[in-house]
Design a protein around this motif. Structure first.
Motif, PDB file in Angstrom:
ATOM      1  N   GLY A 206       0.842  -1.197   0.000  1.00 29.16           N
ATOM      2  CA  GLY A 206       0.000   0.000   0.000  1.00 29.16           C
ATOM      3  C   GLY A 206       0.867   1.233   0.000  1.00 29.16           C
ATOM      4  N   GLN A 207       0.223   2.341  -0.234  1.00 23.83           N
ATOM      5  CA  GLN A 207       0.918   3.633  -0.224  1.00 23.83           C
ATOM      6  C   GLN A 207       2.135   3.676  -1.154  1.00 23.83           C
ATOM      7  OE1 GLN A 207       0.392   2.243   3.281  1.00 23.83           O
ATOM      8  NE2 GLN A 207      -1.644   3.018   2.923  1.00 23.83           N
ATOM      9  N   LEU A 208       2.025   3.028  -2.307  1.00 25.94           N
ATOM     10  CA  LEU A 208       3.114   3.115  -3.289  1.00 25.94           C
ATOM     11  C   LEU A 208       2.922   4.410  -4.092  1.00 25.94           C
ATOM     12  CD1 LEU A 208       3.393  -0.528  -4.735  1.00 25.94           C
ATOM     13  CD2 LEU A 208       4.766   0.528  -2.949  1.00 25.94           C
ATOM     14  N   PRO A 209       3.965   5.202  -4.226  1.00 25.10           N
ATOM     15  CA  PRO A 209       3.802   6.503  -4.882  1.00 25.10           C
ATOM     16  C   PRO A 209       3.277   6.424  -6.323  1.00 25.10           C
ATOM     17  CG  PRO A 209       6.059   6.197  -4.070  1.00 25.10           C
ATOM     18  CD  PRO A 209       5.313   4.960  -3.726  1.00 25.10           C
ATOM     19  N   ASP A 210       3.664   5.385  -7.058  1.00 25.91           N
ATOM     20  CA  ASP A 210       3.213   5.287  -8.459  1.00 25.91           C
ATOM     21  C   ASP A 210       1.758   4.873  -8.597  1.00 25.91           C
ATOM     22  OD1 ASP A 210       5.692   5.950  -9.166  1.00 25.91           O
ATOM     23  OD2 ASP A 210       6.215   4.071 -10.158  1.00 25.91           O
ATOM     24  N   ILE A 211       1.254   4.155  -7.611  1.00 27.07           N
ATOM     25  CA  ILE A 211      -0.134   3.672  -7.679  1.00 27.07           C
ATOM     26  C   ILE A 211      -0.839   3.950  -6.339  1.00 27.07           C
ATOM     27  CG2 ILE A 211      -0.109   1.976  -9.572  1.00 27.07           C
ATOM     28  CD1 ILE A 211       0.696  -0.185  -7.520  1.00 27.07           C
ATOM     29  N   PRO A 212      -1.101   5.238  -6.094  1.00 24.72           N
ATOM     30  CA  PRO A 212      -1.624   5.625  -4.769  1.00 24.72           C
ATOM     31  C   PRO A 212      -3.029   5.091  -4.462  1.00 24.72           C
ATOM     32  CG  PRO A 212      -1.600   7.508  -6.272  1.00 24.72           C
ATOM     33  CD  PRO A 212      -0.884   6.392  -6.967  1.00 24.72           C
TER      34      PRO A 212
END
Ligand code: AKG
Ligand code: FE2
Length: 315
Positions: free
Chosen positions: A88-94
């Motif tokens: 979760g909370q990945l910058p590319d796929i918020p």
């Protein structure tokens, strides 16, 4: 190519009644349809009513409850395999958040996960996940058996039966984008599994790339609709006959999307059956390990190339 395959819609195959009884004429017809769909599109919509409305509603209710847990609890879902635990909370796929349950078709697998999330227990969650995964793993087995039979290599099935397969159930939540957010839920990729079976709540978003480069949206949400998709391992096993399609998730509306993906991973060494090798189809892949392919592809997720499987075990 027949006319049906020209329309921008995924083919549909019914997994009901006699179609599921080996030896019946509708079984053979279904085997052929499944194989053709996987060769042309790499996926199809399975209508599979063994997962009934009640179970469908129950499972998405449980997913809501699961993702509503505090982040400190969700991060307890860890795995030795990258991206098999909490993400979760990945910058590319918020918009994206997912959790993985290993061996979800066994009570032991679901209990281990449930205890981590709810130390005081949650029998309903545990039982719902396990019943769902059992039914969907049976669909995975049926699809594989049908393809093997259609290629005349049913004797190889024993290396791919339930005892030779590990399953991961990935539950994903996609938030609806706010005004300033991009609509991409999950970037384009191919799966490294043997087969992936996807199921969603009533919110669309999955898109599959056809061989001619067109994105086809999956626009159905019947409780009995499942998208059965070939992964790179199945493509390699078939000596490149079966297509492993790129796919992505695009969030266009204002509703939260939940999906469930049952990923099958072969436990042994995958070898291309010799019947699938001839002059027109020279051997394209060395024997390989499915989990090894997965680890290789995730070694650097941002450079996951389309030729990852070729780099890993191609000839
Ligand atoms: O959410 C979906 O429908 C697709 C998910 C997916 O492609 C994946 O997790 O690999
Ligand atoms: Fe995928």
């Amino acid at each position: 190519m027949d006319s049906e395959t020209l329309s921008a819609k995924l083919p549909t195959v019914e997994f009901t009644g006699e179609n599921l009884e080996p030896g019946k004429s509708s079984w053979f017809a279904t085997c052929h349809k499944v194989r053709r769909a996987l060769e042309e599109y790499g996926c199809f919509v399975a209508v599979y009513d063994r997962v009934d409305l009640e179970l469908d509603e129950a499972i998405f209710g449980e997913l809501e409850e699961l993702f509503d847990l505090p982040t400190e609890t969700k991060v307890q879902n860890t795995s030795d395999v990258p991206y098999f635990g909490y993400v979760g909370q990945l910058p590319d796929i918020p918009l994206y958040e997912s959790m993985g349950i290993s061996d979800p078709q066994t009570l032991q697998g679901t209990q281990t996960f449930t205890k981590l999330m709810w130390p005081a227990g949650n029998d309903k969650f545990c039982e719902t996940i396990c019943s769902y995964s059992k039914l969907v793993s049976q669909l995975e087995q049926t699809v594989k058996r049908m393809v093997f039979e259609s290629y005349g290599v049913e004797k190889c099935f024993e290396n791919h039966d339930i005892g030779s397969t590990s399953y991961l159930l990935k539950a994903t939540k996609y938030k609806a984008p706010t005004m300033n957010e991009m609509d991409i839920g999950l970037t384009s990729h191919t799966d490294k599994s043997f087969i992936t079976i996807l199921h969603q709540n009533q919110v669309n978003g999955l898109e599959v790339k056809s061989k001619n480069g067109e994105w086809i949206g999956f626009e159905e949400y019947l409780p009995s609709s499942f998208v059965v998709m070939a992964g790179d391992a199945f493509m390699a096993w078939s000596n490149n006959r079966i297509h492993s399609p790129s796919h992505r998730v695009v969030m266009r509306g204002d509703k939260t999307r939940y999906s469930l993906g049952l990923f099958s991973i072969n436990k042994g060494t995958i070898r291309i059956p010799q019947e699938l090798v001839d002059e027109q189809h020279p051997l394209q892949f060395h024997p390989f390990d499915n989990l090894g392919l997965l680890l290789y592809s995730y070694a650097d997720v941002y450079t996951r190339s389309e030729s990852c499987v070729k780099d890993y075990c191609g000839i």
